[in-house]
Design a protein around this motif. Sequence first.
Motif, mmCIF file in Angstrom:
data_model
loop_
_atom_site.group_PDB
_atom_site.id
_atom_site.type_symbol
_atom_site.label_atom_id
_atom_site.label_comp_id
_atom_site.label_asym_id
_atom_site.label_seq_id
_atom_site.Cartn_x
_atom_site.Cartn_y
_atom_site.Cartn_z
ATOM 1 N N SER A 1 0.743 -1.112 0.194
ATOM 2 C CA SER A 1 0.032 0.158 -0.338
ATOM 3 C C SER A 1 0.823 1.243 0.165
ATOM 4 O O SER A 1 1.776 1.527 0.720
ATOM 5 C CB SER A 1 -1.226 -0.097 1.068
ATOM 6 O OG SER A 1 -1.599 -1.107 1.665
ATOM 7 N N GLU A 2 0.536 2.328 -0.501
ATOM 8 C CA GLU A 2 0.867 3.409 -0.527
ATOM 9 C C GLU A 2 0.109 4.560 -0.264
ATOM 10 O O GLU A 2 -1.175 5.075 -0.605
ATOM 11 C CB GLU A 2 1.569 4.117 -2.198
ATOM 12 C CG GLU A 2 2.941 5.340 -2.257
ATOM 13 C CD GLU A 2 2.452 6.354 -0.521
ATOM 14 O OE1 GLU A 2 3.454 7.142 -0.407
ATOM 15 O OE2 GLU A 2 1.150 7.146 -1.083
ATOM 16 N N VAL B 1 -4.516 11.688 -0.943
ATOM 17 C CA VAL B 1 -5.094 11.520 -2.687
ATOM 18 C C VAL B 1 -6.046 11.058 -2.869
ATOM 19 O O VAL B 1 -6.192 10.646 -4.396
ATOM 20 C CB VAL B 1 -4.144 12.306 -3.259
ATOM 21 C CG1 VAL B 1 -2.867 13.093 -2.472
ATOM 22 C CG2 VAL B 1 -3.350 11.524 -3.162
ATOM 23 N N SER B 2 -7.125 9.858 -2.264
ATOM 24 C CA SER B 2 -7.344 9.200 -2.449
ATOM 25 C C SER B 2 -9.396 9.864 -3.408
ATOM 26 O O SER B 2 -10.308 8.700 -3.514
ATOM 27 C CB SER B 2 -8.122 8.158 -1.357
ATOM 28 O OG SER B 2 -8.698 8.358 -0.143
ATOM 29 N N LYS C 1 -6.184 3.819 -5.241
ATOM 30 C CA LYS C 1 -4.668 4.516 -5.526
ATOM 31 C C LYS C 1 -4.327 4.308 -4.916
ATOM 32 O O LYS C 1 -2.641 4.361 -5.518
ATOM 33 C CB LYS C 1 -5.538 6.308 -5.955
ATOM 34 C CG LYS C 1 -6.144 6.730 -6.385
ATOM 35 C CD LYS C 1 -6.374 8.147 -6.634
ATOM 36 C CE LYS C 1 -7.878 9.375 -7.200
ATOM 37 N NZ LYS C 1 -7.399 10.147 -6.438
ATOM 38 N N GLY C 2 -4.436 3.785 -3.724
ATOM 39 C CA GLY C 2 -2.690 3.685 -3.326
ATOM 40 C C GLY C 2 -2.161 1.977 -2.837
ATOM 41 O O GLY C 2 -1.260 1.546 -2.206
ATOM 42 N N PHE D 1 2.748 -4.497 -6.679
ATOM 43 C CA PHE D 1 1.899 -4.138 -5.331
ATOM 44 C C PHE D 1 1.371 -5.101 -4.423
ATOM 45 O O PHE D 1 0.289 -5.602 -4.078
ATOM 46 C CB PHE D 1 1.303 -2.755 -5.560
ATOM 47 C CG PHE D 1 1.890 -1.827 -5.337
ATOM 48 C CD1 PHE D 1 2.935 -1.345 -4.916
ATOM 49 C CD2 PHE D 1 1.575 -1.165 -3.714
ATOM 50 C CE1 PHE D 1 3.862 -0.731 -4.458
ATOM 51 C CE2 PHE D 1 2.016 0.372 -3.528
ATOM 52 C CZ PHE D 1 3.645 0.295 -3.362
ATOM 53 N N ASN D 2 1.355 -7.177 -5.530
ATOM 54 C CA ASN D 2 1.013 -7.387 -5.332
ATOM 55 C C ASN D 2 1.626 -9.482 -4.945
ATOM 56 O O ASN D 2 1.071 -10.059 -5.724
ATOM 57 C CB ASN D 2 -0.568 -8.202 -5.710
ATOM 58 C CG ASN D 2 -1.720 -9.004 -4.673
ATOM 59 O OD1 ASN D 2 -1.020 -9.672 -4.379
ATOM 60 N ND2 ASN D 2 -2.776 -9.062 -5.342
ATOM 61 N N PRO D 3 2.947 -8.953 -3.769
ATOM 62 C CA PRO D 3 3.584 -10.608 -4.020
ATOM 63 C C PRO D 3 2.305 -11.563 -4.084
ATOM 64 O O PRO D 3 2.235 -11.364 -2.875
ATOM 65 C CB PRO D 3 3.962 -9.903 -3.296
ATOM 66 C CG PRO D 3 5.235 -8.916 -3.857
ATOM 67 C CD PRO D 3 3.710 -8.131 -3.762
ATOM 68 N N THR D 4 2.543 -12.720 -4.341
ATOM 69 C CA THR D 4 1.157 -13.596 -4.262
ATOM 70 C C THR D 4 2.270 -15.194 -4.490
ATOM 71 O O THR D 4 3.354 -15.068 -5.705
ATOM 72 C CB THR D 4 0.509 -14.243 -5.276
ATOM 73 O OG1 THR D 4 -0.083 -12.455 -5.160
ATOM 74 C CG2 THR D 4 -0.280 -14.978 -4.909
ATOM 75 N N GLY D 5 2.242 -16.204 -3.651
ATOM 76 C CA GLY D 5 2.950 -17.515 -3.214
ATOM 77 C C GLY D 5 3.733 -17.976 -2.127
ATOM 78 O O GLY D 5 3.755 -16.466 -1.049
#
Length: 286
Positions: free
Chosen positions: A160-161, A168-169, A175-176, A182-186
């Motif tokens: 997440s940012e 600023v959403s 947006k963040g 932004f989703n490493p999986t495994g």
Amino acid sequence: MKFARLGDPGHEIPVVLDGDRCLDLRPLTADIDGDFLAGDPIGRTAAALAAGELPELAEADGLRIGAPIARPSAVVCIGMNYAAHAAESGSAPPPVPVMFLKTPNTVVGPNDTVTIPRGSEKTDWEVELGVVIGRRASYLDSPADAAAHIAGYVTANDLSERTFQLEVSGGQWSKGKCAPGFNPTGPWLVTPDEVDPQALRLRSHVNGEPRQDSSTADMIFPVDHIVWHLSQFLTLEPGDLVLTGTPQGVALSGRFPYLSPGDVVDIEIEGLGAQRQEFVAWEASR
């Protein structure tokens, strides 16, 4: 069973782990995708194993580990699903599941390098249990129906940012959540017969220092409730990924610094495997 995908991005080879061996699944399927997961993957793979139809992938140890599922049609996420995390975020526990979306192209391998977004000063880690859908789920009658629609479980890092997410959403979180990688999986997709999703230890470390250490037993909304609830508002397709929330111990708490170039994050969920990402600065040529 444990399914995985090995090889360069876009050219991953589907495999099943058999003890210390990686067996090539290409005699059964071109990929670990929705079609495979909807078509009795455990039964078909067991039959192929018994018949000796799956050759060993001899070079497996030297191959990159990809995400254990092909790019899903949707990544649906639940926020504030641990009371202590809600508290450290300054929120009360939600009365109903909070939903947001990540774009499918955020799904990457568990050990892939992650680029901190341009302009980011608040990139944060979040260890999460991921649920992979194996059967179309729409308007389920009750949470008890959810299990029949689950293909398995994965370790995930819902990066997440926080400035993008909260400042600023415009009131939306995505947006963040949607920067590349932004989703490493495994590393694996573990089938439901091997997992109690409400009794798994989740941990994260940054540069070797402990951050999160909790259990899925502390979820506000358990997995079956989440899948049932989501099915009342959208249709989950085979191969889709549902992230179920993160426990306390993230940088948003104010207790830890946000991620910087050179930082290394380790994520692990009991029985589902570990992952590690190095974070690098954004460059115009990337």
